[in-house]
Design a protein around this motif. Structure first.
Motif, PDB file in Angstrom:
ATOM      1  N   PHE A  56      41.892 -16.279 -45.916  1.00  0.00           N
ATOM      2  CA  PHE A  56      41.009 -16.305 -44.740  1.00  0.00           C
ATOM      3  C   PHE A  56      40.874 -17.710 -44.184  1.00  0.00           C
ATOM      4  O   PHE A  56      40.748 -18.666 -44.942  1.00  0.00           O
ATOM      5  CB  PHE A  56      39.611 -15.777 -45.104  1.00  0.00           C
ATOM      6  N   ARG A  57      40.903 -17.811 -42.861  1.00  0.00           N
ATOM      7  CA  ARG A  57      40.629 -19.082 -42.175  1.00  0.00           C
ATOM      8  C   ARG A  57      39.488 -18.851 -41.195  1.00  0.00           C
ATOM      9  O   ARG A  57      39.543 -17.924 -40.390  1.00  0.00           O
ATOM     10  CB  ARG A  57      41.842 -19.549 -41.372  1.00  0.00           C
ATOM     11  N   GLY A  58      38.490 -19.734 -41.260  1.00  0.00           N
ATOM     12  CA  GLY A  58      37.308 -19.594 -40.413  1.00  0.00           C
ATOM     13  C   GLY A  58      37.634 -19.551 -38.939  1.00  0.00           C
ATOM     14  O   GLY A  58      37.088 -18.732 -38.190  1.00  0.00           O
ATOM     15  N   GLY A  71      32.456 -17.556 -41.248  1.00  0.00           N
ATOM     16  CA  GLY A  71      33.914 -17.493 -41.402  1.00  0.00           C
ATOM     17  C   GLY A  71      34.422 -18.660 -42.252  1.00  0.00           C
ATOM     18  O   GLY A  71      35.265 -18.482 -43.136  1.00  0.00           O
ATOM     19  N   ASP A  72      33.900 -19.847 -41.989  1.00  0.00           N
ATOM     20  CA  ASP A  72      34.314 -21.013 -42.777  1.00  0.00           C
ATOM     21  C   ASP A  72      33.849 -20.868 -44.228  1.00  0.00           C
ATOM     22  O   ASP A  72      34.571 -21.269 -45.157  1.00  0.00           O
ATOM     23  CB  ASP A  72      33.758 -22.309 -42.159  1.00  0.00           C
ATOM     24  N   GLN A  73      32.676 -20.286 -44.408  1.00  0.00           N
ATOM     25  CA  GLN A  73      32.218 -20.066 -45.793  1.00  0.00           C
ATOM     26  C   GLN A  73      33.152 -19.075 -46.491  1.00  0.00           C
ATOM     27  O   GLN A  73      33.471 -19.231 -47.671  1.00  0.00           O
ATOM     28  CB  GLN A  73      30.760 -19.587 -45.796  1.00  0.00           C
ATOM     29  N   THR A 139      38.550 -28.806 -42.968  1.00  0.00           N
ATOM     30  CA  THR A 139      39.701 -28.105 -43.538  1.00  0.00           C
ATOM     31  C   THR A 139      39.916 -28.607 -44.964  1.00  0.00           C
ATOM     32  O   THR A 139      39.313 -29.604 -45.377  1.00  0.00           O
ATOM     33  CB  THR A 139      40.986 -28.442 -42.756  1.00  0.00           C
ATOM     34  N   THR A 140      40.798 -27.945 -45.663  1.00  0.00           N
ATOM     35  CA  THR A 140      41.103 -28.434 -47.015  1.00  0.00           C
ATOM     36  C   THR A 140      41.931 -29.723 -46.960  1.00  0.00           C
ATOM     37  O   THR A 140      41.955 -30.462 -47.936  1.00  0.00           O
ATOM     38  CB  THR A 140      41.824 -27.360 -47.849  1.00  0.00           C
ATOM     39  N   ASP A 141      42.588 -30.001 -45.821  1.00  0.00           N
ATOM     40  CA  ASP A 141      43.254 -31.311 -45.700  1.00  0.00           C
ATOM     41  C   ASP A 141      42.192 -32.408 -45.706  1.00  0.00           C
ATOM     42  O   ASP A 141      42.373 -33.452 -46.342  1.00  0.00           O
ATOM     43  CB  ASP A 141      44.097 -31.396 -44.414  1.00  0.00           C
TER      44      ASP A 141
HETATM   45  N1  UDP Z   1      37.039 -24.635 -45.024  1.00  0.00           N
HETATM   46  C1  UDP Z   1      35.816 -25.170 -44.619  1.00  0.00           C
HETATM   47  N2  UDP Z   1      35.457 -26.414 -45.033  1.00  0.00           N
HETATM   48  C2  UDP Z   1      36.259 -27.200 -45.805  1.00  0.00           C
HETATM   49  C3  UDP Z   1      37.529 -26.659 -46.194  1.00  0.00           C
HETATM   50  C4  UDP Z   1      37.894 -25.394 -45.799  1.00  0.00           C
HETATM   51  O1  UDP Z   1      35.054 -24.511 -43.909  1.00  0.00           O
HETATM   52  O2  UDP Z   1      35.877 -28.325 -46.135  1.00  0.00           O
HETATM   53  C5  UDP Z   1      37.411 -23.255 -44.643  1.00  0.00           C
HETATM   54  C6  UDP Z   1      37.983 -23.138 -43.231  1.00  0.00           C
HETATM   55  O3  UDP Z   1      37.524 -21.934 -42.667  1.00  0.00           O
HETATM   56  C7  UDP Z   1      39.486 -23.064 -43.493  1.00  0.00           C
HETATM   57  C8  UDP Z   1      39.536 -22.261 -44.785  1.00  0.00           C
HETATM   58  O4  UDP Z   1      38.405 -22.757 -45.529  1.00  0.00           O
HETATM   59  O5  UDP Z   1      40.151 -22.381 -42.464  1.00  0.00           O
HETATM   60  C9  UDP Z   1      40.793 -22.385 -45.588  1.00  0.00           C
HETATM   61  O6  UDP Z   1      41.213 -23.731 -45.677  1.00  0.00           O
HETATM   62  P1  UDP Z   1      42.535 -24.260 -44.931  1.00  0.00           P
HETATM   63  O7  UDP Z   1      42.686 -23.586 -43.601  1.00  0.00           O
HETATM   64  O8  UDP Z   1      42.490 -25.735 -44.942  1.00  0.00           O
HETATM   65  O9  UDP Z   1      43.643 -23.741 -45.895  1.00  0.00           O
HETATM   66  P2  UDP Z   1      45.243 -23.960 -45.837  1.00  0.00           P
HETATM   67  O10 UDP Z   1      45.629 -24.068 -44.382  1.00  0.00           O
HETATM   68  O11 UDP Z   1      45.547 -25.235 -46.546  1.00  0.00           O
HETATM   69  O12 UDP Z   1      45.795 -22.767 -46.538  1.00  0.00           O
END
Ligand code: UDP
Length: 236
Positions: A56-58, A71-73, A139-141
């Motif tokens: 899931f991505r927020g 969504g972010d949670q 983001t996780t980056d």
């Molecule tokens: N996310 C967030 N805060 C953070 C890190 C992640 O809200 O500090 C949520 C956000 O919704 C993001 C999701 O977690 O879309 C998954 O992380 P990400 O998209 O970075 O994952 P990846 O693209 O590396 O698979």
């Protein structure tokens, strides 16, 4: 590149789904675990951040009508699922690891603390930071940049599905060429999408170099740690 004492390895959630369209591909997960074991056996201290994009991505949730913060949670919870899966796979190959969470959720993981993390790393145990930064709109980056800086990692190794940074998308532009190294400033001026700008700026301002490489090719982590130039080095 110099040998590293302590690394922050960023793994993308999306890569974890392997050939499947969703979720966790056990073969990919085990490939990651075996490569991490090999690196750990070589004595390098390993901290990991894993994304949640395979679940899931927020931001995409918000596009479908979800409340952005909820969504972010959900996205952060997805990173916990991936972190637990990786910790389990590491255990299966004999590597002790700890899932540290940016949000209280004991006993699923231990609440993040810089000094606890360093204590584990110095014992040769792997730490997995989950929930990203613990806050929505990140983001996780950015979570990786933050944790990498906090734990004083020598470098962030950003495992992706491509083998580095190109002048343009190599799948769309046949004339695109790969950079062996690039500065943060050049990333801005060329408008390259390496990471989100928040994450890039944190690394630039705190002088954390990044190495972008293809983590989905088995054996590449070892090559990066041995200094083989298989990706792109990002620096000030
Ligand atoms: N996310 C967030 N805060 C953070 C890190 C992640 O809200 O500090 C949520 C956000 O919704 C993001 C999701 O977690 O879309 C998954 O992380 P990400 O998209 O970075 O994952 P990846 O693209 O590396 O698979």
């Amino acid at each position: 590149m110099a040998k590293f004492k302590r690394i922050l390895l960023k793994l993308s959630g999306e890569s974890l789904m392997g050939e499947q369209g969703y979720g966790i591909d056990v073969k990919r997960l085990n490939d990651y675990a075996t490569q991490i074991k090999e690196a750990n056996d070589s004595g390098v201290q390993i901290a990991i951040v894993i994304g949640g994009g395979n679940i899931f991505r927020g931001l995409s949730g918000a596009g479908k009508g979800f409340d952005r913060v909820k969504g972010d949670q959900m996205g952060m919870c997805a990173t916990v699922i991936n972190s637990l899966a990786l910790s389990s796979a590491l255990g299966a190959v004999g590597v002790k690891s700890h899932v540290l969470t940016a949000i209280h959720m004991e006993p699923i993981g231990e609440f993040y603390n810089k000094w606890k993390a360093i204590e584990y790393l110095e014992k040769g145990e792997v730490v997995i930071f989950s929930c990203g930064t613990g806050s929505p709109y990140f983001t996780t980056d950015t979570g990786s940049s933050l944790r990498g800086i906090e734990i004083e990692a020598d470098i962030m190794l950003k495992g992706t599905r491509v083998n580095g940074i190109y002048t343009a998308d190599p799948e769309k532009d046949k004339t695109a060429t790969k950079f062996d190294d690039i500065t943060y400033d050049e990333i801005y001026t060329r408008g390259l999408k390496v990471m989100d700008l928040t994450a890039t700026t944190m690394c630039k301002e705190n002088n954390l170099p990044i190495y972008v490489f293809n983590m989905d090719v088995y054996g590449n982590l070892k090559k990066v740690l041995a200094g083989e130039p298989i990706g792109t080095y990002v620096h000030n």
